[in-house]
Scaffold this active site. Structure first.
Site, PDB file in Angstrom:
ATOM      1  N   ASP A  80      -3.697   4.235  -1.927  1.00  0.00           N
ATOM      2  CA  ASP A  80      -4.752   4.589  -0.967  1.00  0.00           C
ATOM      3  C   ASP A  80      -4.784   6.103  -0.760  1.00  0.00           C
ATOM      4  O   ASP A  80      -4.305   6.623   0.247  1.00  0.00           O
ATOM      5  CB  ASP A  80      -4.492   3.863   0.356  1.00  0.00           C
ATOM      6  CG  ASP A  80      -5.625   4.045   1.352  1.00  0.00           C
ATOM      7  OD1 ASP A  80      -6.756   4.343   0.921  1.00  0.00           O
ATOM      8  OD2 ASP A  80      -5.369   3.881   2.565  1.00  0.00           O
ATOM      9  N   ASP A  88     -13.621  14.719  -4.053  1.00  0.00           N
ATOM     10  CA  ASP A  88     -13.639  16.049  -4.647  1.00  0.00           C
ATOM     11  C   ASP A  88     -14.806  16.089  -5.632  1.00  0.00           C
ATOM     12  O   ASP A  88     -15.610  15.155  -5.695  1.00  0.00           O
ATOM     13  CB  ASP A  88     -12.310  16.335  -5.340  1.00  0.00           C
ATOM     14  CG  ASP A  88     -11.930  17.811  -5.305  1.00  0.00           C
ATOM     15  OD1 ASP A  88     -12.810  18.644  -5.635  1.00  0.00           O
ATOM     16  OD2 ASP A  88     -10.783  18.128  -4.968  1.00  0.00           O
ATOM     17  N   LYS A 113       0.836  -1.200   0.000  1.00  0.00           N
ATOM     18  CA  LYS A 113       0.000   0.000   0.000  1.00  0.00           C
ATOM     19  C   LYS A 113       0.871   1.250   0.000  1.00  0.00           C
ATOM     20  O   LYS A 113       1.786   1.396   0.815  1.00  0.00           O
ATOM     21  CB  LYS A 113      -0.900   0.037   1.246  1.00  0.00           C
ATOM     22  CG  LYS A 113      -1.900   1.201   1.231  1.00  0.00           C
ATOM     23  CD  LYS A 113      -2.484   1.482   2.612  1.00  0.00           C
ATOM     24  CE  LYS A 113      -1.609   2.437   3.385  1.00  0.00           C
ATOM     25  NZ  LYS A 113      -2.264   2.986   4.607  1.00  0.00           N
ATOM     26  N   LYS A 134      -7.782   7.923  -1.086  1.00  0.00           N
ATOM     27  CA  LYS A 134      -9.109   8.297  -0.573  1.00  0.00           C
ATOM     28  C   LYS A 134      -9.619   9.573  -1.258  1.00  0.00           C
ATOM     29  O   LYS A 134      -9.963  10.568  -0.617  1.00  0.00           O
ATOM     30  CB  LYS A 134      -9.075   8.479   0.945  1.00  0.00           C
ATOM     31  CG  LYS A 134      -8.674   7.221   1.707  1.00  0.00           C
ATOM     32  CD  LYS A 134      -8.671   7.462   3.210  1.00  0.00           C
ATOM     33  CE  LYS A 134      -8.344   6.194   3.973  1.00  0.00           C
ATOM     34  NZ  LYS A 134      -6.941   5.762   3.804  1.00  0.00           N
ATOM     35  N   ARG A 179       1.757  -1.446  10.927  1.00  0.00           N
ATOM     36  CA  ARG A 179       2.705  -1.365  12.036  1.00  0.00           C
ATOM     37  C   ARG A 179       3.025  -2.705  12.685  1.00  0.00           C
ATOM     38  O   ARG A 179       4.121  -2.895  13.212  1.00  0.00           O
ATOM     39  CB  ARG A 179       2.165  -0.381  13.087  1.00  0.00           C
ATOM     40  CG  ARG A 179       2.482   1.063  12.751  1.00  0.00           C
ATOM     41  CD  ARG A 179       1.674   2.041  13.573  1.00  0.00           C
ATOM     42  NE  ARG A 179       0.311   2.184  13.047  1.00  0.00           N
ATOM     43  CZ  ARG A 179      -0.567   3.058  13.520  1.00  0.00           C
ATOM     44  NH1 ARG A 179      -0.248   3.840  14.525  1.00  0.00           N
ATOM     45  NH2 ARG A 179      -1.761   3.156  12.987  1.00  0.00           N
ATOM     46  N   THR A 227     -11.697   3.369   9.994  1.00  0.00           N
ATOM     47  CA  THR A 227     -11.635   2.497  11.159  1.00  0.00           C
ATOM     48  C   THR A 227     -11.099   3.207  12.402  1.00  0.00           C
ATOM     49  O   THR A 227     -11.152   2.666  13.497  1.00  0.00           O
ATOM     50  CB  THR A 227     -10.761   1.262  10.869  1.00  0.00           C
ATOM     51  OG1 THR A 227      -9.516   1.686  10.310  1.00  0.00           O
ATOM     52  CG2 THR A 227     -11.460   0.323   9.901  1.00  0.00           C
TER      53      THR A 227
END
Length: 257
Positions: free
Chosen positions: A77, A82, A50, A79, A229, A136
């Protein structure tokens, strides 16, 4: 439009998806291209990576090209959210980079989603589009504050936005594992589902409010899961990623029994 399924059919579909495979995506949430490429090279078993806002803002399209040069598949990614014309052009630019997955916000509305889907040219020609339903990191209380109304329930709002995505030609959605069953009940197999907020058991959830393990995501039939992570910050990232793969494999074996 709704896509009703009986509970038994939904459970069976989830088991079949888990048996087919859940694809893990390694989040390269690092400061720059050097760190991203070093991590990607260190983890040859991570075939899908990603590139998010942090890395793309720091390193731009060149890091996508470099990662593709390593043979990696790319989840971009960004997102996007607009006006329809702007999002459509951004989708076209992403398609030119050869990315496999690209995110837009479901809350951008029907016209924006349709414009994005048209610009992608279909999953066979351009990137598969995934509509972000509810971050999330947000708790129900925070979502209620942001949307300005009380009683906001993720288990209702997420499948509603997923149905909108399906109606507008979007390929899939991004949602927590905890809403996955509700999405399947509403849309059946119309959408791919990518689940972020994945942590290995015992790891700190960080800024995520709704987390799950790789095994849980696989058992529920997630098509993709994103893990960051738990792997990138581990003492031995390769060993941590091997744990992810082992959990997915174990869930697949369980679903096949």
């Amino acid at each position: 439009m709704t896509f009703p399924l009986a509970a038994e059919e939904t459970d069976r579909a989830a088991r079949e998806r888990a048996a087919a495979a859940t694809i893990p995506i390694l989040a390269l949430d690092v400061p720059g291209a050097r760190e991203a490429l070093l991590l990607a090279e260190r983890l040859p078993r991570a075939e899908f990576v990603k590139v998010g806002l942090q890395l793309f803002t720091a390193a731009g399209p060149d890091v996508v090209r470099a990662l593709r040069g390593l043979g990696k598949r790319i989840f971009l990614d960004l997102k996007l959210h607009d006006i329809p014309n702007t999002v459509a052009h951004a989708v076209e630019s992403a398609a030119g980079l050869g990315v496999d997955l690209l995110t837009v916000h479901a809350s951008g509305g029907r016209a924006m989603l349709r414009a994005a889907a048209k610009a992608a040219g279909g999953a066979d020609d351009g990137p598969a589009l995934l509509a972000v339903t509810m971050l999330t990191s947000l708790s129900p209380a925070e979502l209620a504050e942001a949307w300005g109304r009380e009683g906001v329930r993720p288990e209702e709002e997420v499948p509603r936005l997923a149905a909108l995505a399906a109606e507008t030609g979007i390929d899939g959605v991004v949602a927590s594992v905890h809403e996955l069953a509700a999405i399947r009940a509403r849309t059946g197999d119309a959408l791919r589902v990518l689940t972020p907020g994945i942590r290995l058991a015992g790891d700190d959830p960080g800024d995520q409010s709704r987390v799950a393990t790789p095994a849980e995501a696989a058992r529920l039939g997630a098509d993709y899961l994103v893990i960051g992570r738990s792997v990138s910050a581990a003492t031995d990232p390769a060993a941590a990623f091997d744990r992810v793969l082992a959990e997915i494999a174990s869930a697949r074996e369980e679903s096949g029994r």
